[in-house]
Motif scaffolding. Structure first.
Motif, PDB file in Angstrom:
ATOM      1  N   ALA A 135      21.282 -77.564 106.879  1.00 30.28           N
ATOM      2  CA  ALA A 135      21.753 -76.188 106.667  1.00 30.28           C
ATOM      3  C   ALA A 135      22.322 -75.592 107.951  1.00 30.28           C
ATOM      4  O   ALA A 135      21.776 -75.777 109.044  1.00 30.28           O
ATOM      5  CB  ALA A 135      20.616 -75.322 106.153  1.00 30.28           C
ATOM      6  N   THR A 136      23.410 -74.856 107.819  1.00 27.82           N
ATOM      7  CA  THR A 136      23.912 -74.062 108.949  1.00 27.82           C
ATOM      8  C   THR A 136      23.116 -72.772 109.065  1.00 27.82           C
ATOM      9  O   THR A 136      22.964 -72.234 110.162  1.00 27.82           O
ATOM     10  CB  THR A 136      25.408 -73.750 108.758  1.00 27.82           C
ATOM     11  N   GLN A 137      22.609 -72.268 107.944  1.00 30.56           N
ATOM     12  CA  GLN A 137      21.738 -71.092 107.919  1.00 30.56           C
ATOM     13  C   GLN A 137      20.315 -71.583 107.643  1.00 30.56           C
ATOM     14  O   GLN A 137      19.982 -71.968 106.525  1.00 30.56           O
ATOM     15  CB  GLN A 137      22.179 -70.123 106.823  1.00 30.56           C
ATOM     16  N   LYS A 138      19.485 -71.647 108.672  1.00 30.81           N
ATOM     17  CA  LYS A 138      18.148 -72.214 108.521  1.00 30.81           C
ATOM     18  C   LYS A 138      17.244 -71.270 107.724  1.00 30.81           C
ATOM     19  O   LYS A 138      17.427 -70.051 107.720  1.00 30.81           O
ATOM     20  CB  LYS A 138      17.510 -72.479 109.888  1.00 30.81           C
ATOM     21  N   ILE A 139      16.268 -71.876 107.043  1.00 26.87           N
ATOM     22  CA  ILE A 139      15.256 -71.098 106.351  1.00 26.87           C
ATOM     23  C   ILE A 139      13.913 -71.310 107.062  1.00 26.87           C
ATOM     24  O   ILE A 139      13.757 -72.234 107.870  1.00 26.87           O
ATOM     25  CB  ILE A 139      15.137 -71.512 104.862  1.00 26.87           C
ATOM     26  N   LYS A 140      12.957 -70.474 106.764  1.00 23.69           N
ATOM     27  CA  LYS A 140      11.643 -70.610 107.375  1.00 23.69           C
ATOM     28  C   LYS A 140      10.913 -71.805 106.760  1.00 23.69           C
ATOM     29  O   LYS A 140      11.015 -72.057 105.557  1.00 23.69           O
ATOM     30  CB  LYS A 140      10.827 -69.338 107.182  1.00 23.69           C
ATOM     31  N   LEU A 141      10.183 -72.517 107.596  1.00 26.47           N
ATOM     32  CA  LEU A 141       9.490 -73.704 107.109  1.00 26.47           C
ATOM     33  C   LEU A 141       8.397 -73.370 106.110  1.00 26.47           C
ATOM     34  O   LEU A 141       7.979 -74.231 105.329  1.00 26.47           O
ATOM     35  CB  LEU A 141       8.929 -74.506 108.278  1.00 26.47           C
ATOM     36  N   ASP A 142       7.928 -72.125 106.143  1.00 25.36           N
ATOM     37  CA  ASP A 142       6.934 -71.699 105.147  1.00 25.36           C
ATOM     38  C   ASP A 142       7.561 -70.770 104.109  1.00 25.36           C
ATOM     39  O   ASP A 142       6.872 -69.995 103.442  1.00 25.36           O
ATOM     40  CB  ASP A 142       5.745 -71.021 105.824  1.00 25.36           C
ATOM     41  N   ALA A 143       8.880 -70.859 103.960  1.00 20.83           N
ATOM     42  CA  ALA A 143       9.595 -69.990 103.016  1.00 20.83           C
ATOM     43  C   ALA A 143       9.067 -70.178 101.598  1.00 20.83           C
ATOM     44  O   ALA A 143       8.729 -71.288 101.175  1.00 20.83           O
ATOM     45  CB  ALA A 143      11.091 -70.290 103.055  1.00 20.83           C
ATOM     46  N   SER A 144       9.010 -69.076 100.873  1.00 17.49           N
ATOM     47  CA  SER A 144       8.669 -69.104  99.457  1.00 17.49           C
ATOM     48  C   SER A 144       9.936 -69.400  98.667  1.00 17.49           C
ATOM     49  O   SER A 144      10.885 -68.606  98.690  1.00 17.49           O
ATOM     50  CB  SER A 144       8.065 -67.766  99.037  1.00 17.49           C
ATOM     51  N   LEU A 145       9.964 -70.528  97.985  1.00 15.14           N
ATOM     52  CA  LEU A 145      11.175 -70.963  97.302  1.00 15.14           C
ATOM     53  C   LEU A 145      11.198 -70.502  95.849  1.00 15.14           C
ATOM     54  O   LEU A 145      10.190 -70.556  95.153  1.00 15.14           O
ATOM     55  CB  LEU A 145      11.275 -72.493  97.323  1.00 15.14           C
ATOM     56  N   SER A 146      12.364 -70.041  95.408  1.00 11.50           N
ATOM     57  CA  SER A 146      12.614 -69.883  93.983  1.00 11.50           C
ATOM     58  C   SER A 146      13.818 -70.748  93.653  1.00 11.50           C
ATOM     59  O   SER A 146      14.561 -71.187  94.545  1.00 11.50           O
ATOM     60  CB  SER A 146      12.873 -68.415  93.617  1.00 11.50           C
ATOM     61  N   TYR A 147      14.023 -71.029  92.366  1.00  3.60           N
ATOM     62  CA  TYR A 147      14.982 -72.055  91.989  1.00  3.60           C
ATOM     63  C   TYR A 147      16.081 -71.490  91.094  1.00  3.60           C
ATOM     64  O   TYR A 147      15.812 -70.757  90.142  1.00  3.60           O
ATOM     65  CB  TYR A 147      14.257 -73.215  91.306  1.00  3.60           C
ATOM     66  N   VAL A 148      17.318 -71.859  91.422  1.00  7.84           N
ATOM     67  CA  VAL A 148      18.476 -71.418  90.652  1.00  7.84           C
ATOM     68  C   VAL A 148      18.454 -72.131  89.295  1.00  7.84           C
ATOM     69  O   VAL A 148      18.301 -73.362  89.243  1.00  7.84           O
ATOM     70  CB  VAL A 148      19.779 -71.749  91.403  1.00  7.84           C
ATOM     71  N   PRO A 149      18.570 -71.397  88.186  1.00  3.56           N
ATOM     72  CA  PRO A 149      18.591 -72.052  86.871  1.00  3.56           C
ATOM     73  C   PRO A 149      19.689 -73.113  86.802  1.00  3.56           C
ATOM     74  O   PRO A 149      20.793 -72.927  87.324  1.00  3.56           O
ATOM     75  CB  PRO A 149      18.868 -70.901  85.901  1.00  3.56           C
ATOM     76  N   TYR A 150      19.377 -74.236  86.171  1.00  6.32           N
ATOM     77  CA  TYR A 150      20.316 -75.356  86.138  1.00  6.32           C
ATOM     78  C   TYR A 150      21.409 -75.113  85.110  1.00  6.32           C
ATOM     79  O   TYR A 150      21.141 -74.797  83.947  1.00  6.32           O
ATOM     80  CB  TYR A 150      19.575 -76.653  85.800  1.00  6.32           C
ATOM     81  N   ASP A 151      22.653 -75.237  85.543  1.00 10.89           N
ATOM     82  CA  ASP A 151      23.812 -75.067  84.672  1.00 10.89           C
ATOM     83  C   ASP A 151      24.246 -76.450  84.184  1.00 10.89           C
ATOM     84  O   ASP A 151      24.788 -77.255  84.950  1.00 10.89           O
ATOM     85  CB  ASP A 151      24.940 -74.387  85.461  1.00 10.89           C
ATOM     86  N   TRP A 152      24.016 -76.717  82.905  1.00 12.05           N
ATOM     87  CA  TRP A 152      24.326 -78.021  82.345  1.00 12.05           C
ATOM     88  C   TRP A 152      25.747 -78.111  81.772  1.00 12.05           C
ATOM     89  O   TRP A 152      26.108 -79.138  81.183  1.00 12.05           O
ATOM     90  CB  TRP A 152      23.322 -78.374  81.248  1.00 12.05           C
ATOM     91  N   SER A 153      26.554 -77.075  81.937  1.00 16.81           N
ATOM     92  CA  SER A 153      27.932 -77.156  81.458  1.00 16.81           C
ATOM     93  C   SER A 153      28.687 -78.237  82.233  1.00 16.81           C
ATOM     94  O   SER A 153      28.375 -78.531  83.394  1.00 16.81           O
ATOM     95  CB  SER A 153      28.631 -75.811  81.562  1.00 16.81           C
ATOM     96  N   LEU A 154      29.673 -78.824  81.591  1.00 16.94           N
ATOM     97  CA  LEU A 154      30.359 -79.996  82.125  1.00 16.94           C
ATOM     98  C   LEU A 154      31.101 -79.674  83.420  1.00 16.94           C
ATOM     99  O   LEU A 154      31.740 -78.626  83.559  1.00 16.94           O
ATOM    100  CB  LEU A 154      31.346 -80.525  81.084  1.00 16.94           C
ATOM    101  N   ASN A 155      31.055 -80.606  84.357  1.00 16.82           N
ATOM    102  CA  ASN A 155      31.748 -80.438  85.648  1.00 16.82           C
ATOM    103  C   ASN A 155      33.222 -80.812  85.504  1.00 16.82           C
ATOM    104  O   ASN A 155      33.730 -81.753  86.125  1.00 16.82           O
ATOM    105  CB  ASN A 155      31.079 -81.275  86.750  1.00 16.82           C
ATOM    106  N   VAL A 156      33.913 -80.062  84.700  1.00 17.91           N
ATOM    107  CA  VAL A 156      35.289 -80.367  84.340  1.00 17.91           C
ATOM    108  C   VAL A 156      36.249 -79.416  85.054  1.00 17.91           C
ATOM    109  O   VAL A 156      35.956 -78.247  85.267  1.00 17.91           O
ATOM    110  CB  VAL A 156      35.480 -80.261  82.807  1.00 17.91           C
TER     111      VAL A 156
END
Length: 259
Positions: free
Chosen positions: A236-257
């Motif tokens: 990463a160019t923008q570092k995060i904290k090593l103890d950062a609380s992570l949340s997750y981006v919902p997965y987009d299953w639409s086609l990579n077209v």
């Protein structure tokens, strides 16, 4: 014991998931040189843009070229004399190319998930045995779970294997090759981690990151990394904290077209 308990808990017919606990290592006895993957490289350069989006319609019209490359892949399993990097490049290219083939055989389609059932480890698109290698048929899950993850201790595979969805890593518009594999995988990791559509790294203590990190958290805590946060900060160019609380981006299953 674990497999039996899992079967009882889930009720999956035949407990198809158990097969993915058993490693595979298909290997040719031949000492032939590794594939160059030049044919796949040419198709990627022609039909995949810099964002990793695919012109499936045009590639569908050129399916004979893709089929010919995959016939070479089928006829030339990794040899015992191949380097580890040549072998891994072969399997990554095979996974990505067979995924593209699966899409164009049914195109137009809105999502790869439309091409199978909804019973994980049983009838999803990743569990269909449409991949012929040598005299045996395999699934995409066989390639990822039983071959690549079991035989190659490299968490960068998760930024290189592309499941034809928008939230997947970008499909690289060049083939992976053994001599350049480390350079290519590092470049994939940098591109993936720093892509704001995949990972939002601010605020540093509460970043929103790709669900891929949630799918395979233990993989990202090995191979030179101690945690998901540590893996991210390697690239990463923008570092995060090593103890950062992570949340997750919902997965987009639409086609990579390409649109």
């Amino acid at each position: 014991m674990f497999g039996a308990l899992f079967c009882l808990a889930t009720g999956f017919s035949g407990c198809g998931y158990v097969r993915y606990l058993i490693p595979l290592n298909p290997t040719a006895k031949s000492t032939a040189l590794p594939l160059t993957h030049a044919a796949w490289d040419g198709l990627l350069k022609k039909y995949v843009n810099d964002q990793g989006l695919v012109n499936y319609k045009a590639l569908q019209a050129d399916s004979l070229a893709l089929n010919a490359y995959l016939q070479d892949v089928s006829a030339n399993l990794p040899g015992r004399s191949w380097t580890q990097n040549d072998r891994l490049a072969y399997w990554i290219n095979a996974y990505n190319a067979f995924t593209v083939q699966r899409i164009i055989r049914s195109y137009p389609v809105k999502s790869i998930k439309d091409l199978g059932g909804d019973k994980i480890f049983v009838n999803t698109p990743w569990d269909q045995h449409f991949i012929k290698l040598g005299d045996t048929r395999y699934s995409l899950n066989d390639l990822e779970q039983r071959i690549i993850r079991k035989n190659f201790d490299d968490n960068r595979i998760h930024v290189a294997l592309v499941c034809a969805a928008m939230s997947c890593p970008r499909l690289r518009n060049e083939a992976f090759t053994g001599p350049r594999l480390n350079e290519q995988l590092d470049d994939q990791a940098r591109g993936f981690v720093n892509n704001p559509a995949k990972n939002k790294l601010t605020p540093a203590d509460k970043p929103q990151v790709s669900s891929i990190f949630n799918f395979y958290p233990k993989d990202f805590a090995k191979n030179g990394s101690t945690s998901v946060q540590n893996f991210i900060n390697r690239y990463a160019t923008q570092k995060i904290k090593l103890d950062a609380s992570l949340s997750y981006v919902p997965y987009d299953w639409s086609l990579n077209v390409q649109r």
